[in-house]
Design a protein around this motif. Structure first.
Motif, PDB file in Angstrom:
ATOM      1  N   GLY A 288      -6.561  -4.359 -14.016  1.00 36.77           N
ATOM      2  CA  GLY A 288      -6.329  -2.920 -14.009  1.00 36.77           C
ATOM      3  C   GLY A 288      -4.906  -2.489 -14.285  1.00 36.77           C
ATOM      4  O   GLY A 288      -4.582  -1.306 -14.214  1.00 36.77           O
ATOM      5  N   LYS A 289      -4.008  -3.444 -14.559  1.00 38.67           N
ATOM      6  CA  LYS A 289      -2.612  -3.154 -14.918  1.00 38.67           C
ATOM      7  C   LYS A 289      -1.905  -2.309 -13.873  1.00 38.67           C
ATOM      8  O   LYS A 289      -1.133  -1.397 -14.198  1.00 38.67           O
ATOM      9  N   GLY A 290      -2.165  -2.580 -12.611  1.00 44.56           N
ATOM     10  CA  GLY A 290      -1.484  -1.858 -11.553  1.00 44.56           C
ATOM     11  C   GLY A 290      -2.085  -2.170 -10.205  1.00 44.56           C
ATOM     12  O   GLY A 290      -2.911  -3.082 -10.063  1.00 44.56           O
ATOM     13  N   ILE A 291      -1.658  -1.409  -9.196  1.00 40.03           N
ATOM     14  CA  ILE A 291      -2.176  -1.573  -7.846  1.00 40.03           C
ATOM     15  C   ILE A 291      -2.552  -0.205  -7.296  1.00 40.03           C
ATOM     16  O   ILE A 291      -2.138   0.833  -7.815  1.00 40.03           O
ATOM     17  N   VAL A 292      -3.337  -0.217  -6.219  1.00 36.84           N
ATOM     18  CA  VAL A 292      -3.730   1.018  -5.550  1.00 36.84           C
ATOM     19  C   VAL A 292      -3.045   1.071  -4.193  1.00 36.84           C
ATOM     20  O   VAL A 292      -3.101   0.115  -3.419  1.00 36.84           O
ATOM     21  N   ALA A 293      -2.376   2.185  -3.921  1.00 37.97           N
ATOM     22  CA  ALA A 293      -1.776   2.430  -2.610  1.00 37.97           C
ATOM     23  C   ALA A 293      -2.214   3.822  -2.163  1.00 37.97           C
ATOM     24  O   ALA A 293      -3.152   4.394  -2.708  1.00 37.97           O
ATOM     25  N   THR A 294      -1.545   4.378  -1.175  1.00 36.39           N
ATOM     26  CA  THR A 294      -1.915   5.709  -0.697  1.00 36.39           C
ATOM     27  C   THR A 294      -0.789   6.695  -0.966  1.00 36.39           C
ATOM     28  O   THR A 294       0.293   6.333  -1.439  1.00 36.39           O
ATOM     29  N   VAL A 295      -1.064   7.949  -0.619  1.00 38.57           N
ATOM     30  CA  VAL A 295      -0.050   8.988  -0.797  1.00 38.57           C
ATOM     31  C   VAL A 295       1.166   8.747   0.092  1.00 38.57           C
ATOM     32  O   VAL A 295       2.217   9.369  -0.115  1.00 38.57           O
ATOM     33  N   LEU A 323      -9.780   0.981  -1.078  1.00 37.50           N
ATOM     34  CA  LEU A 323     -10.804   0.085  -1.599  1.00 37.50           C
ATOM     35  C   LEU A 323     -11.743   0.800  -2.566  1.00 37.50           C
ATOM     36  O   LEU A 323     -12.130   0.248  -3.608  1.00 37.50           O
ATOM     37  N   GLU A 324     -12.105   2.033  -2.256  1.00 41.64           N
ATOM     38  CA  GLU A 324     -12.959   2.802  -3.164  1.00 41.64           C
ATOM     39  C   GLU A 324     -12.313   2.965  -4.533  1.00 41.64           C
ATOM     40  O   GLU A 324     -12.969   2.811  -5.571  1.00 41.64           O
ATOM     41  N   GLU A 325     -11.006   3.284  -4.548  1.00 41.81           N
ATOM     42  CA  GLU A 325     -10.293   3.425  -5.822  1.00 41.81           C
ATOM     43  C   GLU A 325     -10.218   2.095  -6.556  1.00 41.81           C
ATOM     44  O   GLU A 325     -10.368   2.031  -7.776  1.00 41.81           O
ATOM     45  N   MET A 326      -9.974   1.027  -5.827  1.00 38.00           N
ATOM     46  CA  MET A 326      -9.891  -0.300  -6.449  1.00 38.00           C
ATOM     47  C   MET A 326     -11.203  -0.656  -7.134  1.00 38.00           C
ATOM     48  O   MET A 326     -11.223  -1.104  -8.286  1.00 38.00           O
ATOM     49  N   ARG A 327     -12.299  -0.440  -6.439  1.00 35.77           N
ATOM     50  CA  ARG A 327     -13.599  -0.795  -7.006  1.00 35.77           C
ATOM     51  C   ARG A 327     -13.960   0.109  -8.179  1.00 35.77           C
ATOM     52  O   ARG A 327     -14.524  -0.347  -9.181  1.00 35.77           O
ATOM     53  N   ARG A 329     -11.920   1.515 -10.256  1.00 32.72           N
ATOM     54  CA  ARG A 329     -11.037   1.286 -11.399  1.00 32.72           C
ATOM     55  C   ARG A 329     -10.979  -0.186 -11.817  1.00 32.72           C
ATOM     56  O   ARG A 329     -10.230  -0.539 -12.732  1.00 32.72           O
ATOM     57  N   GLY A 330     -11.710  -1.053 -11.132  1.00 34.05           N
ATOM     58  CA  GLY A 330     -11.690  -2.470 -11.482  1.00 34.05           C
ATOM     59  C   GLY A 330     -10.373  -3.145 -11.177  1.00 34.05           C
ATOM     60  O   GLY A 330      -9.972  -4.076 -11.897  1.00 34.05           O
ATOM     61  N   MET A 331      -9.693  -2.725 -10.097  1.00 36.04           N
ATOM     62  CA  MET A 331      -8.398  -3.295  -9.727  1.00 36.04           C
ATOM     63  C   MET A 331      -8.582  -4.232  -8.536  1.00 36.04           C
ATOM     64  O   MET A 331      -9.492  -4.057  -7.726  1.00 36.04           O
ATOM     65  N   ASN A 332      -7.714  -5.235  -8.427  1.00 39.05           N
ATOM     66  CA  ASN A 332      -7.912  -6.253  -7.397  1.00 39.05           C
ATOM     67  C   ASN A 332      -6.796  -6.363  -6.376  1.00 39.05           C
ATOM     68  O   ASN A 332      -6.849  -7.229  -5.489  1.00 39.05           O
ATOM     69  N   VAL A 333      -5.780  -5.505  -6.449  1.00 40.01           N
ATOM     70  CA  VAL A 333      -4.709  -5.496  -5.450  1.00 40.01           C
ATOM     71  C   VAL A 333      -4.493  -4.067  -4.966  1.00 40.01           C
ATOM     72  O   VAL A 333      -4.352  -3.138  -5.769  1.00 40.01           O
ATOM     73  N   GLY A 334      -4.467  -3.905  -3.659  1.00 40.54           N
ATOM     74  CA  GLY A 334      -4.220  -2.591  -3.095  1.00 40.54           C
ATOM     75  C   GLY A 334      -3.805  -2.718  -1.645  1.00 40.54           C
ATOM     76  O   GLY A 334      -3.866  -3.794  -1.048  1.00 40.54           O
ATOM     77  N   GLY A 335      -3.392  -1.600  -1.073  1.00 41.18           N
ATOM     78  CA  GLY A 335      -2.995  -1.650   0.325  1.00 41.18           C
ATOM     79  C   GLY A 335      -2.303  -0.391   0.771  1.00 41.18           C
ATOM     80  O   GLY A 335      -2.288   0.629   0.081  1.00 41.18           O
ATOM     81  N   GLU A 336      -1.713  -0.491   1.948  1.00 42.65           N
ATOM     82  CA  GLU A 336      -1.016   0.641   2.545  1.00 42.65           C
ATOM     83  C   GLU A 336       0.366   0.215   3.005  1.00 42.65           C
ATOM     84  O   GLU A 336       0.603  -0.957   3.332  1.00 42.65           O
ATOM     85  N   GLN A 337       1.260   1.177   3.069  1.00 43.73           N
ATOM     86  CA  GLN A 337       2.609   0.921   3.554  1.00 43.73           C
ATOM     87  C   GLN A 337       2.579   0.329   4.962  1.00 43.73           C
ATOM     88  O   GLN A 337       3.418  -0.488   5.327  1.00 43.73           O
ATOM     89  N   SER A 338       1.581   0.705   5.747  1.00 45.92           N
ATOM     90  CA  SER A 338       1.456   0.221   7.121  1.00 45.92           C
ATOM     91  C   SER A 338       1.094  -1.251   7.205  1.00 45.92           C
ATOM     92  O   SER A 338       1.146  -1.838   8.285  1.00 45.92           O
TER      93      SER A 338
END
Length: 455
Positions: A288-295, A323-327, A329-338
């Motif tokens: 997915g050429k990126g990662i998913v995080a939160t606002v 996780l919803e955004e990752m799935r 968009r077909g991305m495999n790395v995500g998380g939160e600052q926490s």
């Protein structure tokens, strides 16, 4: 400004928040009676097909876990589900074992990073993923209806599985290539007196590291008490005093990870995501050429990823929304600052232990010190403050809205403002970030004062 809508009882729902049901035990919805009802409602919802139905249950180390677990077992068996109990085990282990044991449902009893007086119930579907909003709405609707009890001959059975922790340890170690060893590495590991107090030290030690473990003596009341990912002072002091290479902090149910470098400096989830995302990109493993995080993730992370030709996709706060955004968009790395780290190649939910192993592997492979490897960008000045409230909708107050509008205009083009009710606690979270630290602090203080006046 990006403002996330929601309330303590999320989206008008009576019981479910952003991460299952959570509250003070015997003083809110978290009673034995409610736990039994949840077992009956969730069990009835997942009684599909003509096979023998099964639910697996794990818990952290809270005193109230015994009460909640037994009530859930009564609820599930009363509607005809067999129950498999694991005892203390991390949340991601429940997700993993739900799928591997072909269960219809998985349950984790935990309030994550909250104090021991709180507890919660997290539910996983047969695929190992947290339940959808639709499933939670359906279960919630059943909570206020009479239970559909099984016939006497169809009541479920309950049994304990003693090797669940061993199965999980094997699974997390298998996420690393076989040539990776941690020989010569000194790791200080803080398990928050929580669910991973046995499995995390064992997994890291079995890979060759010297492990100094703290927060591994649960007594039912000390989970997250001045230890773990939200209280890192003891870990920082221990890392420096011991001359360790790195410190690892998990939270009460071990789905979060915070790291401390050899100098005692804290490394949050944003820096960990930057490290793992760019490392996987170099190795051709990042989808997915990126990662998913939160606002809530720092603007510095976004700028750093852009410099690496990678995208930061922002989701609503809560690892389920990441996780919803990752799935989607077909991305495999995500998380939160926490510290929630979701590595979809290895787990269906946040897993602090798996993420820790990936960080340690990078440390070994790079040959660098943790302080050289883990601080990939300079965070933009960011300040988060919480205002507790007991009811009402303070963000709809006219004065509060005016102060927010003025702050948004002041930050335009140079920063961000995020104001939202917590999905797990009765708090208004006020966060601002920008290149001017004094401006950021002044804005947050003004908004918090306005919210406090409104409540």
């Amino acid at each position: 400004m990006q403002q996330i809508e929601g309330v303590w009882q999320l989206g008008g729902r009576k019981y479910f928040g952003t991460d299952g049901i959570r509250g003070r035990t015997n003083a809110s919805a978290m009673t034995a009676e409610m736990a039994m009802k949840v077992g009956q409602a969730a069990g009835a919802h997942f009684l599909r097909g003509d096979h023998k139905h099964r639910v697996v249950i794990g818990k952290d180390t809270r005193l109230s876990g015994y009460m909640v677990e037994n009530a859930l077992v009564a609820g599930f068996t009363s509607v005809g589900m067999d129950v498999i109990q694991f005892g203390p085990i991390p949340t991601p282990a429940v997700a993993l074992l739900t799928r591997s044991m072909r269960a219809d449902l998985g349950v984790m009893i935990s309030a994550s990073h909250n104090p021991y007086e709180d507890n919660g119930i997290k539910l996983f579907g047969p695929d190992g993923f947290k339940l959808s909003d639709e499933d939670e709405h359906a279960i919630e609707a059943l909570l206020d209806q009479p239970p559909k009890l099984a016939k006497s001959m169809d009541i479920g059975r309950a049994r304990r599985v003693e090797d669940a922790r061993g199965r999980y340890i094997h699974a997390v170690k298998a996420t690393l290539p076989e040539h990776i060893r941690f020989d010569g590495l000194h790791v200080v590991l803080d398990c928050a007196h929580g669910a991973a107090y046995q499995v995390a030290p064992a997994a890291i030690w079995e890979l060759g590291a010297r492990v100094t473990a703290i927060g591994v003596n649960p007594n039912g009341k000390n989970i997250n008490d001045r230890v773990g990912s939200t209280h890192t002072a003891t870990l920082q002091e221990t890392v420096v005093a011991a001359g360790a290479d790195i410190g690892i902090a998990l939270d009460g149910d071990a789905d979060r990870l915070i790291v401390v470098d050899e100098q005692g400096r804290v490394v949050d989830g944003d820096q960990i995501m930057a490290l793992l995302g760019t490392a996987m990109s170099r190795n051709g493993l990042l989808r997915g050429k990126g990662i998913v995080a939160t606002v809530m993730s720092n603007l510095g992370l976004e700028r750093y990823l852009q410099s690496q030709h990678l995208e930061l996709v922002r989701a609503k706060v809560g690892d389920r929304y990441v996780l919803e955004e990752m799935r989607a968009r077909g991305m495999n790395v995500g998380g939160e600052q926490s510290g929630h780290m979701i590595l979809l190649d290895h787990a269906t939910t946040g897993d602090g232990t798996i993420a820790a192993l990936q960080v340690l592997a990078e440390l070994v492979e790079s040959g660098k010190k943790a302080s050289e490897m883990l601080h990939l960008f300079d965070p933009v000045p960011q300040l988060l403050k919480n205002v507790r409230y007991s009811g009402g909708k303070p963000l709809e107050n006219a004065t509060v809205q005016l102060v927010i509008a003025e702050a948004e205009k002041e930050l335009e083009g140079s920063g961000r403002l995020v104001i939202r009710p917590s999905g797990t606690e009765p708090l208004i979270r006020v966060m601002a970030e920008g290149d001017d630290a004094k401006q950021v602090r002044a804005i947050v203080d003004r908004i918090c004062a306005a919210v406090e006046e409104a409540v």
